[in-house]
Design a protein around this motif. Sequence first.
Motif, PDB file in Angstrom:
ATOM      1  N   LYS A  37     100.832  36.931  17.719  1.00  0.00           N
ATOM      2  CA  LYS A  37      99.989  37.734  16.828  1.00  0.00           C
ATOM      3  C   LYS A  37      98.518  37.366  17.033  1.00  0.00           C
ATOM      4  CE  LYS A  37     103.470  38.208  13.166  1.00  0.00           C
ATOM      5  NZ  LYS A  37     103.802  37.935  11.746  1.00  0.00           N
ATOM      6  N   GLY A  38      97.669  38.371  16.902  1.00  0.00           N
ATOM      7  CA  GLY A  38      96.239  38.123  17.024  1.00  0.00           C
ATOM      8  C   GLY A  38      95.605  39.041  18.048  1.00  0.00           C
ATOM      9  N   PRO A  39      94.292  38.993  18.158  1.00  0.00           N
ATOM     10  CA  PRO A  39      93.575  39.847  19.114  1.00  0.00           C
ATOM     11  C   PRO A  39      93.830  39.418  20.560  1.00  0.00           C
ATOM     12  CG  PRO A  39      92.075  38.282  18.112  1.00  0.00           C
ATOM     13  CD  PRO A  39      93.378  38.143  17.377  1.00  0.00           C
ATOM     14  N   VAL A  40      93.636  40.333  21.483  1.00  0.00           N
ATOM     15  CA  VAL A  40      93.793  40.037  22.910  1.00  0.00           C
ATOM     16  C   VAL A  40      92.646  39.172  23.397  1.00  0.00           C
ATOM     17  CG1 VAL A  40      93.774  41.044  25.234  1.00  0.00           C
ATOM     18  CG2 VAL A  40      95.131  42.104  23.420  1.00  0.00           C
ATOM     19  N   PHE A  41      91.451  39.515  22.945  1.00  0.00           N
ATOM     20  CA  PHE A  41      90.263  38.796  23.406  1.00  0.00           C
ATOM     21  C   PHE A  41      89.799  37.766  22.381  1.00  0.00           C
ATOM     22  CE2 PHE A  41      90.091  42.976  25.488  1.00  0.00           C
ATOM     23  CZ  PHE A  41      90.089  42.561  26.807  1.00  0.00           C
ATOM     24  N   PHE A  42      89.165  36.740  22.904  1.00  0.00           N
ATOM     25  CA  PHE A  42      88.657  35.651  22.096  1.00  0.00           C
ATOM     26  C   PHE A  42      87.177  35.514  22.424  1.00  0.00           C
ATOM     27  CE2 PHE A  42      87.612  31.038  22.321  1.00  0.00           C
ATOM     28  CZ  PHE A  42      87.740  30.723  20.980  1.00  0.00           C
ATOM     29  N   LYS A  43      86.338  35.445  21.413  1.00  0.00           N
ATOM     30  CA  LYS A  43      84.920  35.235  21.683  1.00  0.00           C
ATOM     31  C   LYS A  43      84.454  33.952  21.012  1.00  0.00           C
ATOM     32  CE  LYS A  43      82.796  38.031  18.012  1.00  0.00           C
ATOM     33  NZ  LYS A  43      81.831  39.124  17.739  1.00  0.00           N
ATOM     34  N   GLN A  44      83.524  33.314  21.647  1.00  0.00           N
ATOM     35  CA  GLN A  44      83.080  32.001  21.178  1.00  0.00           C
ATOM     36  C   GLN A  44      81.593  31.836  21.439  1.00  0.00           C
ATOM     37  OE1 GLN A  44      84.563  28.434  23.299  1.00  0.00           O
ATOM     38  NE2 GLN A  44      85.457  27.827  21.339  1.00  0.00           N
ATOM     39  N   LYS A  45      80.889  31.274  20.476  1.00  0.00           N
ATOM     40  CA  LYS A  45      79.441  31.088  20.594  1.00  0.00           C
ATOM     41  C   LYS A  45      79.130  30.004  21.620  1.00  0.00           C
ATOM     42  CE  LYS A  45      75.423  30.562  17.527  1.00  0.00           C
ATOM     43  NZ  LYS A  45      75.017  30.266  16.127  1.00  0.00           N
ATOM     44  N   ARG A  46      78.327  30.366  22.605  1.00  0.00           N
ATOM     45  CA  ARG A  46      77.955  29.439  23.670  1.00  0.00           C
ATOM     46  C   ARG A  46      76.444  29.421  23.861  1.00  0.00           C
ATOM     47  NH1 ARG A  46      82.188  27.203  27.057  1.00  0.00           N
ATOM     48  NH2 ARG A  46      84.143  27.768  26.014  1.00  0.00           N
ATOM     49  N   VAL A  47      75.985  28.445  24.642  1.00  0.00           N
ATOM     50  CA  VAL A  47      74.554  28.293  24.916  1.00  0.00           C
ATOM     51  C   VAL A  47      74.246  28.855  26.300  1.00  0.00           C
ATOM     52  CG1 VAL A  47      72.657  26.655  25.192  1.00  0.00           C
ATOM     53  CG2 VAL A  47      74.403  26.272  23.448  1.00  0.00           C
ATOM     54  N   GLY A  48      73.297  29.794  26.340  1.00  0.00           N
ATOM     55  CA  GLY A  48      72.935  30.428  27.595  1.00  0.00           C
ATOM     56  C   GLY A  48      71.600  29.948  28.126  1.00  0.00           C
ATOM     57  N   ILE A  49      70.963  30.773  28.937  1.00  0.00           N
ATOM     58  CA  ILE A  49      69.688  30.414  29.553  1.00  0.00           C
ATOM     59  C   ILE A  49      68.629  30.162  28.476  1.00  0.00           C
ATOM     60  CG2 ILE A  49      69.012  32.846  29.813  1.00  0.00           C
ATOM     61  CD1 ILE A  49      67.633  32.023  32.464  1.00  0.00           C
ATOM     62  N   ASN A  50      67.826  29.138  28.698  1.00  0.00           N
ATOM     63  CA  ASN A  50      66.770  28.721  27.769  1.00  0.00           C
ATOM     64  C   ASN A  50      67.318  28.374  26.381  1.00  0.00           C
ATOM     65  OD1 ASN A  50      64.766  29.148  29.773  1.00  0.00           O
ATOM     66  ND2 ASN A  50      64.717  31.332  29.269  1.00  0.00           N
ATOM     67  N   LYS A  51      68.569  27.958  26.354  1.00  0.00           N
ATOM     68  CA  LYS A  51      69.257  27.526  25.123  1.00  0.00           C
ATOM     69  C   LYS A  51      69.421  28.648  24.095  1.00  0.00           C
ATOM     70  CE  LYS A  51      66.647  23.780  24.657  1.00  0.00           C
ATOM     71  NZ  LYS A  51      66.123  22.485  24.159  1.00  0.00           N
ATOM     72  N   ASN A  52      69.332  29.897  24.556  1.00  0.00           N
ATOM     73  CA  ASN A  52      69.644  31.023  23.688  1.00  0.00           C
ATOM     74  C   ASN A  52      71.162  31.164  23.599  1.00  0.00           C
ATOM     75  OD1 ASN A  52      66.926  31.908  23.215  1.00  0.00           O
ATOM     76  ND2 ASN A  52      66.892  32.721  25.296  1.00  0.00           N
TER      77      ASN A  52
END
Length: 199
Positions: A37-52
């Motif tokens: 059970k649950g969504p197919v996709f999982f999203k998670q907060k990450r740090v990108g370029i210039n710490k955005n």
Amino acid sequence: MYLKVKRLLDLCLSSLGIIMLFPFIILLVVCIKIDSKGPVFFKQKRVGINKNTFYIFKFRTMRMETPKDTPTHLLNNADQYITTVGKFLRKTSLDELPQIINIILGQMSIVGPRPALWNQNDLISEREKYNANDVLPGLTGWAQINGRDELPIDKKAKLDGEYVNNMGIVMDAKCFMGTIFSVLKRDGVVEGAKSNARK
């Protein structure tokens, strides 16, 4: 100049990947839905370029009751949280496929330092020493083919710095080809906390 070429390669290869793998992606979606059970996709907060920060996309491999924002290798008894299909996806690194979307959106590159979790302050701080926060994070990278989860924070950041200092077509090709061999051998994958000494 290379950054423009790199971006063009990212767009071309990721777009081609979606087209070629579309039937296989649909199959994985069906398997994930049937398995738990649950969504197919999982999203998670990450740090990108210039710490955005941005949200990374993955196929969901964990059960819904899994503790949030905790790297899998730091979970006690991680196996209890990983779904049946999830074990296969993680073993083959196919759970990372949806990050093609992040690449097309310009939030990631195919090759670069793996994006840190938003709360991995020790890794973010260590990468600052090597300017590794100033480039697009990648689907794979130099640290990924030289130890992956097994690396301590300082070693991982140093390898990310080596990538930044040597970034170019040759380095990216080494990382890309090295990733294929690492995935086939499942090098450096750690599921669950191993010891208190590992930081």
